[in-house]
Write an enzyme that holds these catalytic residues in place. Sequence first.
Site, short mmCIF file in Angstrom:
data_model
loop_
_atom_site.label_atom_id
_atom_site.label_comp_id
_atom_site.label_asym_id
_atom_site.label_seq_id
_atom_site.Cartn_x
_atom_site.Cartn_y
_atom_site.Cartn_z
N ASP A 1 48.34 30.77 -101.28
CA ASP A 1 47.52 30.04 -100.32
C ASP A 1 47.84 30.46 -98.88
OD1 ASP A 1 45.85 27.54 -99.56
OD2 ASP A 1 47.76 27.20 -98.53
N GLY B 1 50.87 13.52 -104.99
CA GLY B 1 49.59 14.19 -104.71
C GLY B 1 49.68 15.26 -103.64
N THR C 1 37.72 15.36 -102.24
CA THR C 1 38.42 14.63 -101.17
C THR C 1 37.88 15.02 -99.80
OG1 THR C 1 40.32 15.18 -102.56
CG2 THR C 1 40.75 13.95 -100.54
N VAL C 2 37.74 16.32 -99.56
CA VAL C 2 37.30 16.76 -98.24
C VAL C 2 35.84 16.39 -98.01
CG1 VAL C 2 36.98 18.75 -96.73
CG2 VAL C 2 39.00 18.61 -98.19
N GLU D 1 36.88 26.99 -89.57
CA GLU D 1 38.09 26.45 -88.93
C GLU D 1 38.96 25.72 -89.95
OE1 GLU D 1 39.04 26.44 -85.21
OE2 GLU D 1 40.69 26.39 -86.61
N GLU E 1 49.71 20.31 -106.47
CA GLU E 1 48.81 20.32 -107.63
C GLU E 1 49.62 20.28 -108.92
OE1 GLU E 1 45.45 20.58 -107.29
OE2 GLU E 1 45.55 20.76 -105.11
N ARG F 1 29.25 18.60 -108.82
CA ARG F 1 29.09 18.81 -110.25
C ARG F 1 28.67 17.53 -110.96
NH1 ARG F 1 34.36 22.15 -111.61
NH2 ARG F 1 34.74 21.16 -109.62
N LYS G 1 45.48 32.53 -95.88
CA LYS G 1 45.31 32.11 -94.48
C LYS G 1 45.80 33.19 -93.52
CE LYS G 1 45.93 27.28 -95.85
NZ LYS G 1 46.98 26.24 -96.05
N VAL H 1 42.02 27.35 -92.37
CA VAL H 1 43.41 27.63 -91.97
C VAL H 1 43.97 26.45 -91.19
CG1 VAL H 1 44.93 29.18 -90.68
CG2 VAL H 1 42.92 30.11 -91.82
#
Lengths: 444, 444
Positions: free
Chosen positions: A203, A189, A14-15, A131, A192, A46, A207, A134
């Site tokens: 997570d 979505g 996605t990113v 950047e 997860e 992949r 950060k 976080v």
Amino acid sequence: MAAPLRIALAGLGTVGGGVIRLIETNAALITRRAGRPIEIVAVSARDRGKDRGVDLSRYAWEDDMTAMAARDDVDAVVELVGGADGPALTLARNAIQHGKSLVTANKAMIAHHGLELAELTEKAKVALKFEAAVAGGVPVIKGLREGAAANNIDRLYGILNGTCNFILSTMEDTGRDFSDVLSEAQAKGYAEADPSFDVEGTDAAHKLAILSAIAFGTRIDFASVETQGITRIQAADIAQADALGYVIRLIGIAEVDEHSENGEGGQRRLFQRVHPHLVPFDHPLAHVDGATNAVVAEGNFSGRLLFQGAGAGDGPTASAVVADLIDIARGDLGGEAGAPFSIQVSEMETMAPAPSGHRLGRAYIRFTVADRPGVLAEITAAMRDAGVSIESLIQKGRHEEGGNVLVAMVTHEGPEARVSEALRLLEGSPALAERPLVMQLLGE
Amino acid sequence: MAAPLRIALAGLGTVGGGVIRLIETNAALITRRAGRPIEIVAVSARDRGKDRGVDLSRYAWEDDMTAMAARDDVDAVVELVGGADGPALTLARNAIQHGKSLVTANKAMIAHHGLELAELTEKAKVALKFEAAVAGGVPVIKGLREGAAANNIDRLYGILNGTCNFILSTMEDTGRDFSDVLSEAQAKGYAEADPSFDVEGTDAAHKLAILSAIAFGTRIDFASVETQGITRIQAADIAQADALGYVIRLIGIAEVDEHSENGEGGQRRLFQRVHPHLVPFDHPLAHVDGATNAVVAEGNFSGRLLFQGAGAGDGPTASAVVADLIDIARGDLGGEAGAPFSIQVSEMETMAPAPSGHRLGRAYIRFTVADRPGVLAEITAAMRDAGVSIESLIQKGRHEEGGNVLVAMVTHEGPEARVSEALRLLEGSPALAERPLVMQLLGE
């Protein structure tokens, strides 16, 4: 026109797709701002065949992403593969050692290996920028590393996980329970399939550990972050908090503790915690809803600075990745020696983790107890014996479970150790239907 | 240890004193972060004898501040004299032309002469930095110029004047009237003896014009900022807004207007306005109280970014000034060519000011009218004739002025020109005791 900054992109999820779309959509603008174009040269992921909704035919494809690090026609590598170790880390090391600047959104890798990578970049005189690791699109790394650079930071805290904040603020708005809202978040979505990484606080802890290193000049110490997730929070807790003038938010908080048990000026120790907190209605963080992130840094000259915005998603994360690339294209590498964490790794302090027992604060404690005489007396006696002073107490029947009753209290300010001691006194009591839930109140 | 960055400081008022205190207090930290010390070499101010509470004996004194620009032992000049022209501007020009980087907190000078100075720095390959000119200690210039650099900014708005925000939020909390709270603010030093620069919106307009140039890549156009202050706001307006679910804040707002009167794709025009607005309770800016500043930038990838913190005061302003110096010490000049406004001056667009008549929005309109039959009919007829659709209307007696009544309404969404037309129709009506007050509602 100066020569383009040529980049290789590893990871086309996605990113990665967002970064390509951003660079294509805002190309003219980026060129004007960076002083030269940013040009994607090579990509890798992949699965080459997967349809990602972006045209990859203009870019060279590398089956082996590590090979991108060695390409002569690449100035900077963008790592969006994810994972603390494995291919991401191999690529990062190789890229830097080949004299490429590295941009990454990988909070796990930075939390675990950020200092090693920073040392490599300091030697190689290239940039390491993260950047996007976080608070998504919010420039909080830059805000701390550069914007607040003149300040001794007293305290740092914030909402660092968008999934948890979405769940908590939806519970608040709808009165629904955790598991119910989590299912919705998964369907949409926002969470997860295996949500534990988010809802258990890991997570946010990644950060927080990264921000602590920048704010306090200490070596990253992810392992010492006290972490507690949001899975035990019930609709009833949120209702009680509301009645008392608070909302519940998962807060990451860090500060330097100069406390000494002997009363002398102590060694500087680092306190880091990710826990759900009660946040008073009149605090800016009480109004941070949905998948938003927000970070507060308190500087000794700046006062309280707040950075807020979308904490995740392809657009915001891509915005942060490309901002890092624009810095590199402009030649702003953070000084000749790099110093991705604001000061050089060799200058960073090693601080022992600070214990929390002597910390002064107010706590919310929720008990689920059997509905029979004497239970309240038992709980309040334990509080008294441990020296915990109760400010307010509510007892409320729970309709969803026969026979059990909710007792929620807020303590006066006192050392955290006393609350722990009270709970220890109550341990094994047949009156308690489950382990009590403790949440700190976020102080001024 | 690298050689120190040697600075000269002109202007030793509150902020100048703050900069000296910061550089002394946080010296070790600054050295670690900047990679070298920041050393004050020379200072200058109008009155040498004045006691400023800081020890100046270690620094060379220059009676003629412009002479500091020529000193061989100075790398960067900090201008804290103030005033759009005069000595501040002379010093700034001279410093840059002598190859010194310039750091300033002077919003008036940057709003009026920023482009000229930027061109000089681009030629001289030195830095021009003015983080402290907007929003005090909040790194919003850096946030826009670098943090959000990958984005096409759709809209930019915020609370840019701490004095106005202090007055409005105090009126809100206490129910007191404008003049009463202004006197208190003056007594406490939050407002100047002549407050017009703040309360008429000029200060916020300076800041908005600077932010617009960075966000939109347009040449600074301070003269075109539509400005209206807060002096006509009454306690009754705040009470009405509250009843409708809003607070009143002085908002600076800027956006690019691609509207064309002929329906074709139009020329890009710049809309800039500083007006009091009604801000809905659930908007983050509704919770910005006291002398705080907050800026929202909406990027096409980042989404909504919020930067918030203390907007004035010696500590926060010094924090921003020294952050700029640390950037310079680190060698981060914003790219070889400088580009203090993100892109080079030669690349900036010249946009005509956008008219506001076709803008769609909802408005709050407050009339003070004679308490006699037919007045409401006259007002509502004018609204109807101008095509303004009324969403809600409250009529309320005012105890403080005999015979007059307050009529407050909120319109449905429509072009601003229709509201102006309605007010034109009512002009000169004997029913109106004073000119109606119009405030826009801040949209999503």
